[in-house]
Design a protein around this motif. Structure first.
Motif, PDB file in Angstrom:
ATOM      1  N   SER A  59       0.839  -1.195   0.000  1.00  0.00           N
ATOM      2  CA  SER A  59       0.000   0.000   0.000  1.00  0.00           C
ATOM      3  C   SER A  59       0.879   1.253   0.000  1.00  0.00           C
ATOM      4  O   SER A  59       1.981   1.237   0.547  1.00  0.00           O
ATOM      5  CB  SER A  59      -0.926  -0.002   1.217  1.00  0.00           C
ATOM      6  OG  SER A  59      -1.876  -1.040   1.095  1.00  0.00           O
ATOM      7  N   PRO A  60       0.397   2.329  -0.605  1.00  0.00           N
ATOM      8  CA  PRO A  60       1.198   3.547  -0.733  1.00  0.00           C
ATOM      9  C   PRO A  60       1.740   4.062   0.602  1.00  0.00           C
ATOM     10  O   PRO A  60       0.991   4.224   1.564  1.00  0.00           O
ATOM     11  CB  PRO A  60       0.210   4.566  -1.329  1.00  0.00           C
ATOM     12  CG  PRO A  60      -0.853   3.750  -1.968  1.00  0.00           C
ATOM     13  CD  PRO A  60      -0.942   2.481  -1.166  1.00  0.00           C
ATOM     14  N   GLY A  61       3.048   4.284   0.650  1.00  0.00           N
ATOM     15  CA  GLY A  61       3.679   4.861   1.827  1.00  0.00           C
ATOM     16  C   GLY A  61       3.895   3.919   2.984  1.00  0.00           C
ATOM     17  O   GLY A  61       4.355   4.332   4.045  1.00  0.00           O
ATOM     18  N   MET A  62       3.575   2.639   2.830  1.00  0.00           N
ATOM     19  CA  MET A  62       3.628   1.713   3.952  1.00  0.00           C
ATOM     20  C   MET A  62       4.726   0.661   3.829  1.00  0.00           C
ATOM     21  O   MET A  62       4.642  -0.400   4.427  1.00  0.00           O
ATOM     22  CB  MET A  62       2.278   1.029   4.132  1.00  0.00           C
ATOM     23  CG  MET A  62       1.186   1.971   4.529  1.00  0.00           C
ATOM     24  SD  MET A  62      -0.240   1.042   5.091  1.00  0.00           S
ATOM     25  CE  MET A  62      -1.140   2.295   5.955  1.00  0.00           C
ATOM     26  N   ASP A  63       5.774   0.966   3.106  1.00  0.00           N
ATOM     27  CA  ASP A  63       6.814  -0.029   2.862  1.00  0.00           C
ATOM     28  C   ASP A  63       7.873  -0.108   3.959  1.00  0.00           C
ATOM     29  O   ASP A  63       8.776  -0.941   3.894  1.00  0.00           O
ATOM     30  CB  ASP A  63       7.468   0.201   1.503  1.00  0.00           C
ATOM     31  CG  ASP A  63       8.032   1.596   1.357  1.00  0.00           C
ATOM     32  OD1 ASP A  63       7.607   2.500   2.095  1.00  0.00           O
ATOM     33  OD2 ASP A  63       8.903   1.791   0.489  1.00  0.00           O
ATOM     34  N   THR A  64       7.759   0.736   4.986  1.00  0.00           N
ATOM     35  CA  THR A  64       8.674   0.684   6.132  1.00  0.00           C
ATOM     36  C   THR A  64       7.855   0.748   7.422  1.00  0.00           C
ATOM     37  O   THR A  64       6.655   1.067   7.387  1.00  0.00           O
ATOM     38  CB  THR A  64       9.644   1.883   6.136  1.00  0.00           C
ATOM     39  OG1 THR A  64       8.887   3.096   6.299  1.00  0.00           O
ATOM     40  CG2 THR A  64      10.465   1.938   4.851  1.00  0.00           C
ATOM     41  N   VAL A  65       8.503   0.473   8.547  1.00  0.00           N
ATOM     42  CA  VAL A  65       7.822   0.585   9.844  1.00  0.00           C
ATOM     43  C   VAL A  65       7.315   2.017  10.023  1.00  0.00           C
ATOM     44  O   VAL A  65       6.140   2.240  10.347  1.00  0.00           O
ATOM     45  CB  VAL A  65       8.770   0.191  11.001  1.00  0.00           C
ATOM     46  CG1 VAL A  65       8.130   0.487  12.349  1.00  0.00           C
ATOM     47  CG2 VAL A  65       9.171  -1.272  10.908  1.00  0.00           C
ATOM     48  N   PHE A  66       8.210   2.991   9.826  1.00  0.00           N
ATOM     49  CA  PHE A  66       7.810   4.389   9.952  1.00  0.00           C
ATOM     50  C   PHE A  66       6.664   4.702   8.994  1.00  0.00           C
ATOM     51  O   PHE A  66       5.670   5.340   9.384  1.00  0.00           O
ATOM     52  CB  PHE A  66       8.994   5.322   9.680  1.00  0.00           C
ATOM     53  CG  PHE A  66       8.587   6.764   9.632  1.00  0.00           C
ATOM     54  CD1 PHE A  66       8.435   7.490  10.803  1.00  0.00           C
ATOM     55  CD2 PHE A  66       8.340   7.394   8.417  1.00  0.00           C
ATOM     56  CE1 PHE A  66       8.038   8.826  10.769  1.00  0.00           C
ATOM     57  CE2 PHE A  66       7.941   8.724   8.376  1.00  0.00           C
ATOM     58  CZ  PHE A  66       7.791   9.440   9.548  1.00  0.00           C
ATOM     59  N   GLY A  67       6.783   4.281   7.747  1.00  0.00           N
ATOM     60  CA  GLY A  67       5.757   4.548   6.748  1.00  0.00           C
ATOM     61  C   GLY A  67       4.401   3.983   7.139  1.00  0.00           C
ATOM     62  O   GLY A  67       3.370   4.646   6.968  1.00  0.00           O
ATOM     63  N   PHE A  68       4.391   2.751   7.663  1.00  0.00           N
ATOM     64  CA  PHE A  68       3.127   2.135   8.083  1.00  0.00           C
ATOM     65  C   PHE A  68       2.436   2.984   9.144  1.00  0.00           C
ATOM     66  O   PHE A  68       1.261   3.337   9.020  1.00  0.00           O
ATOM     67  CB  PHE A  68       3.374   0.711   8.615  1.00  0.00           C
ATOM     68  CG  PHE A  68       2.187   0.112   9.304  1.00  0.00           C
ATOM     69  CD1 PHE A  68       1.086  -0.320   8.589  1.00  0.00           C
ATOM     70  CD2 PHE A  68       2.162  -0.009  10.690  1.00  0.00           C
ATOM     71  CE1 PHE A  68      -0.020  -0.872   9.223  1.00  0.00           C
ATOM     72  CE2 PHE A  68       1.060  -0.554  11.340  1.00  0.00           C
ATOM     73  CZ  PHE A  68      -0.031  -0.987  10.601  1.00  0.00           C
ATOM     74  N   PHE A  69       3.172   3.321  10.204  1.00  0.00           N
ATOM     75  CA  PHE A  69       2.565   4.074  11.298  1.00  0.00           C
ATOM     76  C   PHE A  69       2.263   5.518  10.893  1.00  0.00           C
ATOM     77  O   PHE A  69       1.187   6.039  11.207  1.00  0.00           O
ATOM     78  CB  PHE A  69       3.446   4.025  12.545  1.00  0.00           C
ATOM     79  CG  PHE A  69       3.405   2.698  13.235  1.00  0.00           C
ATOM     80  CD1 PHE A  69       2.280   2.287  13.933  1.00  0.00           C
ATOM     81  CD2 PHE A  69       4.488   1.844  13.190  1.00  0.00           C
ATOM     82  CE1 PHE A  69       2.231   1.053  14.563  1.00  0.00           C
ATOM     83  CE2 PHE A  69       4.453   0.608  13.820  1.00  0.00           C
ATOM     84  CZ  PHE A  69       3.322   0.213  14.508  1.00  0.00           C
ATOM     85  N   ASN A  70       3.163   6.175  10.199  1.00  0.00           N
ATOM     86  CA  ASN A  70       2.956   7.560   9.811  1.00  0.00           C
ATOM     87  C   ASN A  70       1.785   7.698   8.834  1.00  0.00           C
ATOM     88  O   ASN A  70       0.973   8.618   8.961  1.00  0.00           O
ATOM     89  CB  ASN A  70       4.241   8.134   9.199  1.00  0.00           C
ATOM     90  CG  ASN A  70       4.186   9.629   9.078  1.00  0.00           C
ATOM     91  OD1 ASN A  70       3.908  10.332  10.047  1.00  0.00           O
ATOM     92  ND2 ASN A  70       4.466  10.127   7.892  1.00  0.00           N
TER      93      ASN A  70
END
Length: 160
Positions: A59-70
């Motif tokens: 999903s867009p922007g969710m490829d990292t731990v930070f990205g998922f939560f942010n």
């Protein structure tokens, strides 16, 4: 944010792990918007990422731990979940109870889609809103169930 497929099933534990330092720059937002209902925040967030976030990498922007939560916090802020709750007449309180059906109806009027409310011991402990892979809000699958619509629940003040 729990990824699922169109049938409503939810993949889990897709690889990767949570480190608290990954979200240090958004820690205050996390503590406000995504606190643990029971236990330490770090343990809760680790569970959320390891079980669910690790499967959201497409999903867009969710490829990292930070990205998922942010990204998830950004969606929560953009949808103004607390504003929608307030518009439904629901406010954090340790004493006031609200009928689940009224919460769902009010939230649906504000957001365009009905949430699925989860409860435990008379408190709201989860609220599911459903999104497609491109993170567009949509209807939840019928397989996703929550509290009985006639039950009464509280939104504990300690949660917010």
């Amino acid at each position: 944010m729990w990824p699922s497929v169109s049938s409503g099933t939810q993949p889990a534990f897709c690889g990767g792990s949570f480190e608290p330092s990954d979200i240090s720059s958004i820690l205050r937002k996390m503590e406000y918007a995504w606190p643990s209902y029971d236990g330490s925040n770090d343990s809760f967030w680790s569970h959320e990422y390891d079980k669910h976030g690790s499967c959201a990498k497409d999903s867009p922007g969710m490829d990292t731990v930070f990205g998922f939560f942010n990204t998830t916090i950004g969606i929560w802020e953009n949808l103004d979940i607390m504003g929608a709750m307030n518009a439904a007449g629901v406010y954090p309180s340790d004493s006031q109870s609200y009928k689940v059906e009224d919460i769902v109806r009010g939230m649906s009027q504000k957001l365009g889609y009905a949430p699925v409310i989860g409860c435990s011991d008379g408190d709201i402990n989860t609220m599911a809103l459903c999104f497609d892979r491109s993170l567009q809000l949509g209807p939840c699958p019928s397989s996703l169930t929550g509290c009985d619509s006639d039950s009464y629940v509280k939104l504990p003040k300690a949660s917010y």
